[in-house]
Scaffold this motif. Structure first.
Motif, PDB file in Angstrom:
ATOM      1  N   HIS A  92      12.977  -0.539   3.815  1.00  0.00           N
ATOM      2  CA  HIS A  92      14.276  -1.100   3.427  1.00  0.00           C
ATOM      3  C   HIS A  92      14.273  -1.428   1.940  1.00  0.00           C
ATOM      4  CE1 HIS A  92      15.793  -1.391   7.509  1.00  0.00           C
ATOM      5  NE2 HIS A  92      14.598  -1.827   7.858  1.00  0.00           N
ATOM      6  N   ALA A  93      15.350  -1.042   1.248  1.00  0.00           N
ATOM      7  CA  ALA A  93      15.440  -1.206  -0.203  1.00  0.00           C
ATOM      8  C   ALA A  93      15.228  -2.652  -0.673  1.00  0.00           C
ATOM      9  CB  ALA A  93      16.767  -0.651  -0.719  1.00  0.00           C
ATOM     10  N   PRO A  94      15.883  -3.662  -0.061  1.00  0.00           N
ATOM     11  CA  PRO A  94      15.661  -5.030  -0.552  1.00  0.00           C
ATOM     12  C   PRO A  94      14.200  -5.466  -0.430  1.00  0.00           C
ATOM     13  CG  PRO A  94      17.638  -4.953   0.813  1.00  0.00           C
ATOM     14  CD  PRO A  94      16.931  -3.622   0.968  1.00  0.00           C
ATOM     15  N   HIS A  95      13.534  -5.024   0.627  1.00  0.00           N
ATOM     16  CA  HIS A  95      12.123  -5.375   0.815  1.00  0.00           C
ATOM     17  C   HIS A  95      11.268  -4.696  -0.260  1.00  0.00           C
ATOM     18  CE1 HIS A  95       8.551  -6.720   2.852  1.00  0.00           C
ATOM     19  NE2 HIS A  95       8.152  -5.495   3.113  1.00  0.00           N
ATOM     20  N   VAL A  96      11.540  -3.431  -0.543  1.00  0.00           N
ATOM     21  CA  VAL A  96      10.803  -2.710  -1.578  1.00  0.00           C
ATOM     22  C   VAL A  96      11.038  -3.361  -2.937  1.00  0.00           C
ATOM     23  CG1 VAL A  96      10.642  -0.522  -2.845  1.00  0.00           C
ATOM     24  CG2 VAL A  96      10.691  -0.525  -0.345  1.00  0.00           C
ATOM     25  N   GLU A  97      12.271  -3.763  -3.223  1.00  0.00           N
ATOM     26  CA  GLU A  97      12.561  -4.424  -4.501  1.00  0.00           C
ATOM     27  C   GLU A  97      11.743  -5.700  -4.653  1.00  0.00           C
ATOM     28  OE1 GLU A  97      16.805  -4.907  -4.530  1.00  0.00           O
ATOM     29  OE2 GLU A  97      17.133  -2.755  -4.778  1.00  0.00           O
ATOM     30  N   ARG A  98      11.673  -6.496  -3.587  1.00  0.00           N
ATOM     31  CA  ARG A  98      10.873  -7.736  -3.640  1.00  0.00           C
ATOM     32  C   ARG A  98       9.394  -7.429  -3.835  1.00  0.00           C
ATOM     33  NH1 ARG A  98      14.380  -9.003   0.562  1.00  0.00           N
ATOM     34  NH2 ARG A  98      12.781  -8.566   2.126  1.00  0.00           N
ATOM     35  N   ARG A  99       8.899  -6.433  -3.110  1.00  0.00           N
ATOM     36  CA  ARG A  99       7.474  -6.099  -3.216  1.00  0.00           C
ATOM     37  C   ARG A  99       7.158  -5.496  -4.585  1.00  0.00           C
ATOM     38  NH1 ARG A  99       5.529  -9.572  -1.515  1.00  0.00           N
ATOM     39  NH2 ARG A  99       3.544  -8.546  -1.871  1.00  0.00           N
ATOM     40  N   SER A 148       4.145  10.116  -7.012  1.00  0.00           N
ATOM     41  CA  SER A 148       5.401  10.536  -7.641  1.00  0.00           C
ATOM     42  C   SER A 148       5.431  10.297  -9.139  1.00  0.00           C
ATOM     43  CB  SER A 148       6.584   9.827  -6.994  1.00  0.00           C
ATOM     44  OG  SER A 148       6.596   8.450  -7.355  1.00  0.00           O
ATOM     45  N   GLY A 149       4.664   9.365  -9.626  1.00  0.00           N
ATOM     46  CA  GLY A 149       4.673   9.026 -11.044  1.00  0.00           C
ATOM     47  C   GLY A 149       5.485   7.778 -11.308  1.00  0.00           C
ATOM     48  N   ALA A 150       6.791   7.858 -11.152  1.00  0.00           N
ATOM     49  CA  ALA A 150       7.675   6.712 -11.363  1.00  0.00           C
ATOM     50  C   ALA A 150       8.954   6.948 -10.573  1.00  0.00           C
ATOM     51  CB  ALA A 150       8.002   6.537 -12.842  1.00  0.00           C
ATOM     52  N   ASP A 151       9.581   5.852 -10.120  1.00  0.00           N
ATOM     53  CA  ASP A 151      10.818   6.013  -9.371  1.00  0.00           C
ATOM     54  C   ASP A 151      11.560   4.687  -9.277  1.00  0.00           C
ATOM     55  OD1 ASP A 151      12.717   7.528  -8.015  1.00  0.00           O
ATOM     56  OD2 ASP A 151      11.233   8.371  -6.641  1.00  0.00           O
ATOM     57  N   TYR A 152      12.830   4.773  -8.951  1.00  0.00           N
ATOM     58  CA  TYR A 152      13.655   3.597  -8.705  1.00  0.00           C
ATOM     59  C   TYR A 152      13.261   2.976  -7.369  1.00  0.00           C
ATOM     60  CZ  TYR A 152      16.787   5.412 -12.327  1.00  0.00           C
ATOM     61  OH  TYR A 152      17.307   5.865 -13.504  1.00  0.00           O
ATOM     62  N   PRO A 153      13.322   1.649  -7.238  1.00  0.00           N
ATOM     63  CA  PRO A 153      12.983   1.026  -5.959  1.00  0.00           C
ATOM     64  C   PRO A 153      13.779   1.600  -4.784  1.00  0.00           C
ATOM     65  CG  PRO A 153      13.077  -0.643  -7.650  1.00  0.00           C
ATOM     66  CD  PRO A 153      13.579   0.645  -8.273  1.00  0.00           C
ATOM     67  N   ALA A 154      15.062   1.893  -4.985  1.00  0.00           N
ATOM     68  CA  ALA A 154      15.873   2.443  -3.892  1.00  0.00           C
ATOM     69  C   ALA A 154      15.336   3.797  -3.434  1.00  0.00           C
ATOM     70  CB  ALA A 154      17.330   2.565  -4.322  1.00  0.00           C
ATOM     71  N   LEU A 155      14.856   4.614  -4.373  1.00  0.00           N
ATOM     72  CA  LEU A 155      14.296   5.914  -4.001  1.00  0.00           C
ATOM     73  C   LEU A 155      12.908   5.758  -3.405  1.00  0.00           C
ATOM     74  CD1 LEU A 155      15.581   8.122  -6.941  1.00  0.00           C
ATOM     75  CD2 LEU A 155      16.432   7.997  -4.594  1.00  0.00           C
ATOM     76  N   VAL A 156      12.149   4.773  -3.883  1.00  0.00           N
ATOM     77  CA  VAL A 156      10.862   4.477  -3.244  1.00  0.00           C
ATOM     78  C   VAL A 156      11.117   4.136  -1.782  1.00  0.00           C
ATOM     79  CG1 VAL A 156       8.885   2.912  -3.166  1.00  0.00           C
ATOM     80  CG2 VAL A 156       9.760   3.683  -5.381  1.00  0.00           C
ATOM     81  N   ALA A 157      12.111   3.278  -1.539  1.00  0.00           N
ATOM     82  CA  ALA A 157      12.446   2.875  -0.170  1.00  0.00           C
ATOM     83  C   ALA A 157      12.860   4.080   0.657  1.00  0.00           C
ATOM     84  CB  ALA A 157      13.558   1.829  -0.191  1.00  0.00           C
ATOM     85  N   SER A 158      13.744   4.882   0.128  1.00  0.00           N
ATOM     86  CA  SER A 158      14.241   6.047   0.852  1.00  0.00           C
ATOM     87  C   SER A 158      13.117   7.018   1.188  1.00  0.00           C
ATOM     88  CB  SER A 158      15.305   6.749   0.002  1.00  0.00           C
ATOM     89  OG  SER A 158      15.737   7.929   0.618  1.00  0.00           O
ATOM     90  N   ASN A 159      12.210   7.218   0.260  1.00  0.00           N
ATOM     91  CA  ASN A 159      11.136   8.197   0.457  1.00  0.00           C
ATOM     92  C   ASN A 159       9.944   7.667   1.241  1.00  0.00           C
ATOM     93  OD1 ASN A 159      12.190  10.582  -0.875  1.00  0.00           O
ATOM     94  ND2 ASN A 159      12.099   9.369  -2.738  1.00  0.00           N
ATOM     95  N   VAL A 201       0.838  -1.195   0.000  1.00  0.00           N
ATOM     96  CA  VAL A 201       0.000   0.000   0.000  1.00  0.00           C
ATOM     97  C   VAL A 201       0.874   1.247   0.000  1.00  0.00           C
ATOM     98  CG1 VAL A 201      -1.718   1.319   1.311  1.00  0.00           C
ATOM     99  CG2 VAL A 201      -1.955  -1.166   1.074  1.00  0.00           C
ATOM    100  N   ARG A 202       1.938   1.257   0.796  1.00  0.00           N
ATOM    101  CA  ARG A 202       2.842   2.418   0.847  1.00  0.00           C
ATOM    102  C   ARG A 202       3.543   2.627  -0.485  1.00  0.00           C
ATOM    103  NH1 ARG A 202       6.022   1.753   6.477  1.00  0.00           N
ATOM    104  NH2 ARG A 202       7.193   3.557   5.720  1.00  0.00           N
TER     105      ARG A 202
END
Length: 87
Positions: free
Chosen positions: A42-49, A27-38, A18-19
């Motif tokens: 955690h970046a690895p969790h966001v990448e998996r999701r 935001s429109g579009a973003d890299y998983p690492a920036l999604v995680a940061s914003n 949901v987040r």
């Protein structure tokens, strides 16, 4: 992530999903690492999701690089309450 018994992808969403969907909707579009940061995740969790959300058709890759944006289905799920909120 399956589409649930009735084909409803929101049935399998957790609070991270949901987040991520809410962030991409804004935001429109973003890299998983920036999604995680914003989002404070955690970046690895966001990448998996993001991979799972992509497989469910709720986000899509924008380019050859891994940049995601929310799909129409993702917006529909998000506006419908986003499913259950568990991790």
């Amino acid at each position: 992530m399956s589409h649930g018994a009735a084909g409803d992808p929101s049935a399998d969403l957790n609070s991270t999903d949901v987040r991520v969907l809410a962030y991409l909707a804004e935001s429109g579009a973003d890299y998983p690492a920036l999604v995680a940061s914003n989002t404070g995740l955690h970046a690895p969790h966001v990448e998996r999701r993001c991979d799972a959300l992509r497989d469910a058709g709720l986000v899509e890759s924008v380019s050859g690089e891994v940049v995601y944006r929310i799909t129409g289905d993702g917006r529909d799920v998000l506006s419908g309450g986003g499913g259950r909120a568990s991790d």
